[in-house]
Motif scaffolding. Structure first.
Motif, PDB file in Angstrom:
ATOM      1  N   GLN A 134      -6.676   0.877  -6.525  1.00 52.46           N
ATOM      2  CA  GLN A 134      -5.713   0.004  -7.198  1.00 52.46           C
ATOM      3  C   GLN A 134      -4.686  -0.561  -6.220  1.00 52.46           C
ATOM      4  O   GLN A 134      -4.240  -1.707  -6.362  1.00 52.46           O
ATOM      5  CB  GLN A 134      -4.986   0.763  -8.313  1.00 52.46           C
ATOM      6  N   ALA A 135      -4.305   0.225  -5.216  1.00 55.23           N
ATOM      7  CA  ALA A 135      -3.333  -0.245  -4.232  1.00 55.23           C
ATOM      8  C   ALA A 135      -3.874  -1.451  -3.477  1.00 55.23           C
ATOM      9  O   ALA A 135      -3.169  -2.468  -3.293  1.00 55.23           O
ATOM     10  CB  ALA A 135      -3.002   0.887  -3.261  1.00 55.23           C
ATOM     11  N   TYR A 136      -5.116  -1.371  -3.059  1.00 54.50           N
ATOM     12  CA  TYR A 136      -5.731  -2.479  -2.328  1.00 54.50           C
ATOM     13  C   TYR A 136      -5.959  -3.681  -3.236  1.00 54.50           C
ATOM     14  O   TYR A 136      -5.816  -4.840  -2.796  1.00 54.50           O
ATOM     15  CB  TYR A 136      -7.052  -2.027  -1.712  1.00 54.50           C
ATOM     16  N   GLN A 137      -6.307  -3.439  -4.483  1.00 48.15           N
ATOM     17  CA  GLN A 137      -6.540  -4.544  -5.411  1.00 48.15           C
ATOM     18  C   GLN A 137      -5.267  -5.353  -5.632  1.00 48.15           C
ATOM     19  O   GLN A 137      -5.298  -6.581  -5.681  1.00 48.15           O
ATOM     20  CB  GLN A 137      -7.082  -4.002  -6.736  1.00 48.15           C
ATOM     21  N   VAL A 138      -4.138  -4.660  -5.758  1.00 51.34           N
ATOM     22  CA  VAL A 138      -2.869  -5.361  -5.945  1.00 51.34           C
ATOM     23  C   VAL A 138      -2.497  -6.136  -4.678  1.00 51.34           C
ATOM     24  O   VAL A 138      -2.120  -7.314  -4.740  1.00 51.34           O
ATOM     25  CB  VAL A 138      -1.747  -4.370  -6.313  1.00 51.34           C
ATOM     26  N   ALA A 139      -2.600  -5.482  -3.529  1.00 48.31           N
ATOM     27  CA  ALA A 139      -2.217  -6.119  -2.265  1.00 48.31           C
ATOM     28  C   ALA A 139      -3.091  -7.329  -1.965  1.00 48.31           C
ATOM     29  O   ALA A 139      -2.596  -8.413  -1.622  1.00 48.31           O
ATOM     30  CB  ALA A 139      -2.308  -5.100  -1.133  1.00 48.31           C
ATOM     31  N   PHE A 140      -4.406  -7.168  -2.096  1.00 45.76           N
ATOM     32  CA  PHE A 140      -5.322  -8.278  -1.817  1.00 45.76           C
ATOM     33  C   PHE A 140      -5.217  -9.353  -2.893  1.00 45.76           C
ATOM     34  O   PHE A 140      -5.353 -10.545  -2.614  1.00 45.76           O
ATOM     35  CB  PHE A 140      -6.762  -7.774  -1.735  1.00 45.76           C
ATOM     36  N   GLY A 141      -4.976  -8.933  -4.145  1.00 53.79           N
ATOM     37  CA  GLY A 141      -4.926  -9.875  -5.256  1.00 53.79           C
ATOM     38  C   GLY A 141      -3.752 -10.833  -5.164  1.00 53.79           C
ATOM     39  O   GLY A 141      -3.875 -12.024  -5.484  1.00 53.79           O
ATOM     40  N   LEU A 181       0.824  -1.215   0.000  1.00 54.17           N
ATOM     41  CA  LEU A 181       0.000   0.000   0.000  1.00 54.17           C
ATOM     42  C   LEU A 181       0.855   1.261   0.000  1.00 54.17           C
ATOM     43  O   LEU A 181       0.480   2.278  -0.601  1.00 54.17           O
ATOM     44  CB  LEU A 181      -0.929  -0.001   1.215  1.00 54.17           C
ATOM     45  N   GLU A 182       2.013   1.204   0.627  1.00 53.00           N
ATOM     46  CA  GLU A 182       2.866   2.387   0.683  1.00 53.00           C
ATOM     47  C   GLU A 182       3.505   2.734  -0.652  1.00 53.00           C
ATOM     48  O   GLU A 182       4.097   3.792  -0.807  1.00 53.00           O
ATOM     49  CB  GLU A 182       3.954   2.212   1.750  1.00 53.00           C
ATOM     50  N   GLN A 183       3.390   1.845  -1.632  1.00 51.21           N
ATOM     51  CA  GLN A 183       3.920   2.149  -2.968  1.00 51.21           C
ATOM     52  C   GLN A 183       3.045   3.150  -3.707  1.00 51.21           C
ATOM     53  O   GLN A 183       3.450   3.680  -4.740  1.00 51.21           O
ATOM     54  CB  GLN A 183       4.058   0.860  -3.794  1.00 51.21           C
ATOM     55  N   TRP A 184       1.853   3.394  -3.193  1.00 51.37           N
ATOM     56  CA  TRP A 184       0.955   4.397  -3.766  1.00 51.37           C
ATOM     57  C   TRP A 184       0.869   5.596  -2.824  1.00 51.37           C
ATOM     58  O   TRP A 184       0.792   5.435  -1.599  1.00 51.37           O
ATOM     59  CB  TRP A 184      -0.451   3.828  -3.971  1.00 51.37           C
ATOM     60  N   SER A 185       0.896   6.779  -3.371  1.00 55.21           N
ATOM     61  CA  SER A 185       0.806   7.991  -2.563  1.00 55.21           C
ATOM     62  C   SER A 185      -0.614   8.159  -2.035  1.00 55.21           C
ATOM     63  O   SER A 185      -1.596   7.866  -2.740  1.00 55.21           O
ATOM     64  CB  SER A 185       1.202   9.220  -3.382  1.00 55.21           C
TER      65      SER A 185
END
Length: 441
Positions: free
Chosen positions: A373-380, A360-364
């Protein structure tokens, strides 16, 4: 002397249920106090993820030695000593002002409650009939998961007038009192010496364990990670809930969590009486969990509370997993076997919770909120690994069914008979395995 069920419930079951209740409360409380911690101590997202997840890391590391201690010294002495450590950790957390001291305090809490569930499960195996184990495991987890209920609306009301530091002071006192209660009230039970070869290596060398454990760990550990921390920012950042709505949804999720333990316990108890293995329930729970997560990630038009309730209920699927373990191994190995599985549960919860924060910290953050999108990548990423574990779990079924179908198609009665003996995943299932548990699948 005949010991009544009421006596066993009052002096054995309930004291350990209180200890597990406190463990669940400590596990999930950071989801509600996360904003307070960030504002009071200046913690970032990754620091908050590490602080919360170190509970799982220490918990996981402790499981094997705790399991050995439980098998050797019994749940009464092990649980009471460790809860005193948890009380000290809660007290330190209450007075900590920097990240390092908070981290050490959280780690002490994790170690202190490391035997909370396995001690309860061990006591059930020692004091209650084998055919009641799955049902009582369900009740144990149900009562313990009320700690997650407490960590929502009740704690939110307490925070309004006492603050999170004072709250942890109260928890320190309650945890210390529970340690004393268990030591004073729970009777000793003679520990049956392990049979020859009945060691941790015996557990870890069982192929059935390694088929089931990754699926249980990736599902249960993931839901602990989500409900313990990341459900809260998802609901605020992605779904736009305000504080009051967030607390209500977390409260409803925790109610479902508690009810799920009872549901799983009674379901496993019922199907085992019909000769069906608990592995079937575990597979169904995994499929439902994966479907719910996928729906969240893809933003499917379904009620949020429905999907998050499915996520929450999987947190009590340990009832199913430990019922499977109880069938695999004798009572004198219960502590080691449950501990080995819990290493994977809590180890995965640590990895999932900390890694989610890093991703999540990779997104501002925009006005304190991160994009969907940050959560979708992390959860995915987590979801992909769960699917892989499900495929691994299902491989023996695929091979057995293919062998059986091949025998049917070629009309060879002898082969059909042989195939039918092999169809199924585990002994105690509707269809049996070969007698050799370590046979090549």
């Amino acid at each position: 002397m005949q010991i009544s069920t009421a006596w066993r419930i009052a002096r054995v079951f309930l004291p350990f249920a209180v200890g597990y209740y406190l463990s669940y409360l400590f596990r999930t409380i950071n989801a509600l106090i996360a904003n307070h911690l960030s504002s009071d101590t200046g913690l970032g997202t990754a620091d908050l993820g590490l602080l919360t997840s170190v509970y799982f890391l220490v918990f996981a590391i402790a499981q094997i030695p705790v399991g050995i201690l439980l098998d050797r010294f019994g749940p009464r002495r092990v649980q009471s000593v460790l809860l005193l450590l948890a009380a000290a950790g809660a007290g330190l957390f209450a007075i900590s002002t920097d990240f390092l001291s908070l981290l050490i305090a959280r780690a002490m809490i994790g170690l202190g409650v490391a035997a909370a569930l396995t001690a309860g499960l061990k006591s059930i195996v020692l004091w209650f009939p084998r055919e009641r184990v799955a049902l009582l495991n369900g009740y144990m987890v149900m009562l313990g998961s009320l700690g997650a209920v407490t960590a929502t609306v009740p704690v939110d009301h307490l925070l309004a007038w006492m603050g999170w530091r004072q709250l942890f002071g109260v928890l320190a006192v309650a945890t210390g009192a529970t340690a004393i209660l268990i030591y004073a009230v729970v009777p000793e039970r003679g520990i049956v010496p392990s049979a020859a070869g009945a060691t941790l290596g015996f557990v870890l060398g069982d192929r059935r364990f390694w088929r089931m454990a990754p699926l249980s760990a990736t599902c249960v550990g993931s839901t602990w990670s989500l409900q313990g921390l990341w459900a809260s920012p998802w609901l605020t950042d992605v779904e736009g809930l305000d504080r009051a709505s967030l607390v209500r949804q977390l409260f409803m999720m925790s109610i479902v969590l508690s009810a799920g333990a009872w549901l799983f316990g009674t379901t496993v108890h019922a199907i085992k009486r019909k000769g069906i293995g608990a592995e079937t329930v575990l597979a169904m729970v995994a499929v439902l969990f994966i479907a719910a997560e996928l729906s969240l990630i893809l933003r499917v038009s379904l009620p949020s509370i429905l999907l998050w309730s499915i996520v929450a209920i999987v947190g009590t699927a340990t009832v199913v997993s430990f019922a499977v373990i109880a069938d695999y191994f004798p009572p004198e190995l219960a502590g080691r076997a449950n501990g080995a599985l819990n290493v994977l549960h809590f180890g995965w919860a640590f990895l999932a919770q900390y890694a989610t924060g890093l991703i999540l910290e990779q997104w501002s953050a925009n006005d304190g909120h991160r994009p969907v999108q940050a959560y979708q990548v992390a959860f995915g990423l987590n979801l992909v690994l769960q699917i892989a574990a499900l495929v691994w779990f299902a491989l023996p079924w695929r091979r057995s069914i293919a062998s059986w179908m091949s025998s049917i198609l070629f009309f060879r009665p002898a082969d059909v008979s042989c195939a039918v003996e092999r169809v199924g995943l585990y002994e105690d299932s509707v269809i049996l395995l070969p007698a050799d548990d370590n046979a090549d699948w």
